[in-house]
Enzyme design. Sequence first.
Site, PDB file in Angstrom:
ATOM      1  N   ARG A  67      -5.472  -2.129  -2.408  1.00  0.00           N
ATOM      2  CA  ARG A  67      -5.086  -1.095  -1.448  1.00  0.00           C
ATOM      3  C   ARG A  67      -5.990   0.117  -1.670  1.00  0.00           C
ATOM      4  O   ARG A  67      -6.322   0.451  -2.814  1.00  0.00           O
ATOM      5  CB  ARG A  67      -3.623  -0.675  -1.660  1.00  0.00           C
ATOM      6  CG  ARG A  67      -2.602  -1.677  -1.135  1.00  0.00           C
ATOM      7  CD  ARG A  67      -2.628  -1.787   0.394  1.00  0.00           C
ATOM      8  NE  ARG A  67      -1.635  -2.711   0.899  1.00  0.00           N
ATOM      9  CZ  ARG A  67      -1.839  -4.015   1.131  1.00  0.00           C
ATOM     10  NH1 ARG A  67      -3.022  -4.561   0.885  1.00  0.00           N
ATOM     11  NH2 ARG A  67      -0.866  -4.771   1.601  1.00  0.00           N
ATOM     12  N   HIS A  94     -10.567  -4.477   6.123  1.00  0.00           N
ATOM     13  CA  HIS A  94      -9.331  -5.088   5.590  1.00  0.00           C
ATOM     14  C   HIS A  94      -9.169  -6.530   6.098  1.00  0.00           C
ATOM     15  O   HIS A  94      -8.253  -6.830   6.869  1.00  0.00           O
ATOM     16  CB  HIS A  94      -8.106  -4.239   5.939  1.00  0.00           C
ATOM     17  CG  HIS A  94      -6.936  -4.527   5.037  1.00  0.00           C
ATOM     18  ND1 HIS A  94      -5.974  -3.601   4.727  1.00  0.00           N
ATOM     19  CD2 HIS A  94      -6.569  -5.662   4.382  1.00  0.00           C
ATOM     20  CE1 HIS A  94      -5.065  -4.143   3.932  1.00  0.00           C
ATOM     21  NE2 HIS A  94      -5.403  -5.412   3.707  1.00  0.00           N
ATOM     22  N   GLU A 115      -6.782   3.630   6.906  1.00  0.00           N
ATOM     23  CA  GLU A 115      -7.528   2.546   7.548  1.00  0.00           C
ATOM     24  C   GLU A 115      -7.392   2.690   9.057  1.00  0.00           C
ATOM     25  O   GLU A 115      -6.260   2.715   9.538  1.00  0.00           O
ATOM     26  CB  GLU A 115      -6.996   1.189   7.107  1.00  0.00           C
ATOM     27  CG  GLU A 115      -7.342   0.917   5.662  1.00  0.00           C
ATOM     28  CD  GLU A 115      -6.825  -0.414   5.157  1.00  0.00           C
ATOM     29  OE1 GLU A 115      -6.103  -1.116   5.897  1.00  0.00           O
ATOM     30  OE2 GLU A 115      -7.141  -0.756   4.009  1.00  0.00           O
TER      31      GLU A 115
HETATM   32  C1  GLV Z   1      -2.940  -7.682   2.821  1.00  0.00           C
HETATM   33  O1  GLV Z   1      -3.488  -6.665   2.560  1.00  0.00           O
HETATM   34  C2  GLV Z   1      -1.814  -8.181   2.123  1.00  0.00           C
HETATM   35  O2  GLV Z   1      -1.222  -7.466   1.306  1.00  0.00           O
HETATM   36  O3  GLV Z   1      -1.446  -9.323   2.380  1.00  0.00           O
END
Ligand code: GLV
Length: 313
Positions: free
Chosen positions: A230, A278, A259
């Site tokens: 994260r 991401h 993001e």
């Molecule tokens: C994506 O970022 C997840 O946590 O699955």
Amino acid sequence: MHAVSRCFVTRALAGGALDRLAERHETTVWSGDLPPTPEQLRSQLAETDPEALICTVSDRIDAAALDAAPRLRAIANYAVGYDNIDVAAAAERGIAVGNTPDVLTDATADLAFALLLAAARRLPEAIALVRDGGWVTWEPSRDLGAAVHGATLGIVGGGRIGAAVARRAAGFEMTVLTHSRSTETTFEELLERSDFLSLHCPLTDETRHLIDDDALTRMKDTAILINTSRGGVVDQQALARALHERRIAGAALDVTDPEPLPADHPLLQAPRLIVLPHVGSATVTARQAMTELAVENVLAALEGAPMPHAVSP
Ligand code: GLV
């Protein structure tokens, strides 16, 4: 006849499992190409008054969102991480929360390794050089990268994704060090010894800005940081400074905070930086399986059973 409940899903999701949900329950899927804004989410929740919600990492499910859905009994996050949900506020309201573990482990570990290799061998600069017509001849000593084979990989986090990255590193005969609550390697040792440092911890009060100025200063000036966890785990101002001052050799991020980053964010001006949008779990297989798990969580909770993939507050 089983009882029919109302479900709200914040995005169209990959695979056919949502159809299975819609066959059994009255299911509304947000039709926008973009996620609902917090205001749109609250008004959709108030309008559809759902008993179950499937949401993604772009949705902040805070107390205000929960208050807009007084009949909510189940939240299935379409992700393994669930820092976007106020789990304590959900628990206070008796709402079960679930996630999608395991099915995205390999996809995310693959992406962490792709970032590691791309940053080590400076692929973005090389691709841009060729594409922009700047490649003149074979170069004996320009744009040299870092060796991955035999290097030391530091992993932050003792979970499934970190372990999957370590398995990939074995094929490159890397020395793997892991720092977690249950390993002996201290965080300082990890920072000081790693040629590549890959983050695989959840975002919590403990891990927010774990990679700060001090951590970046402790790292080798040849080291590369990889983050597929994260964005909030890294202090991005500190990272921008460390890259500009060449205190580390590079960073490759799949996640940022927020993001996306605004186009004029100072981090985006930093040298030797890769930022992806991401996409850790973005394979067809992983995303379809995530839909299955989210739907399983909702179906179980609506039947009054424990979610098969529940998270605890
Ligand atoms: C994506 O970022 C997840 O946590 O699955």
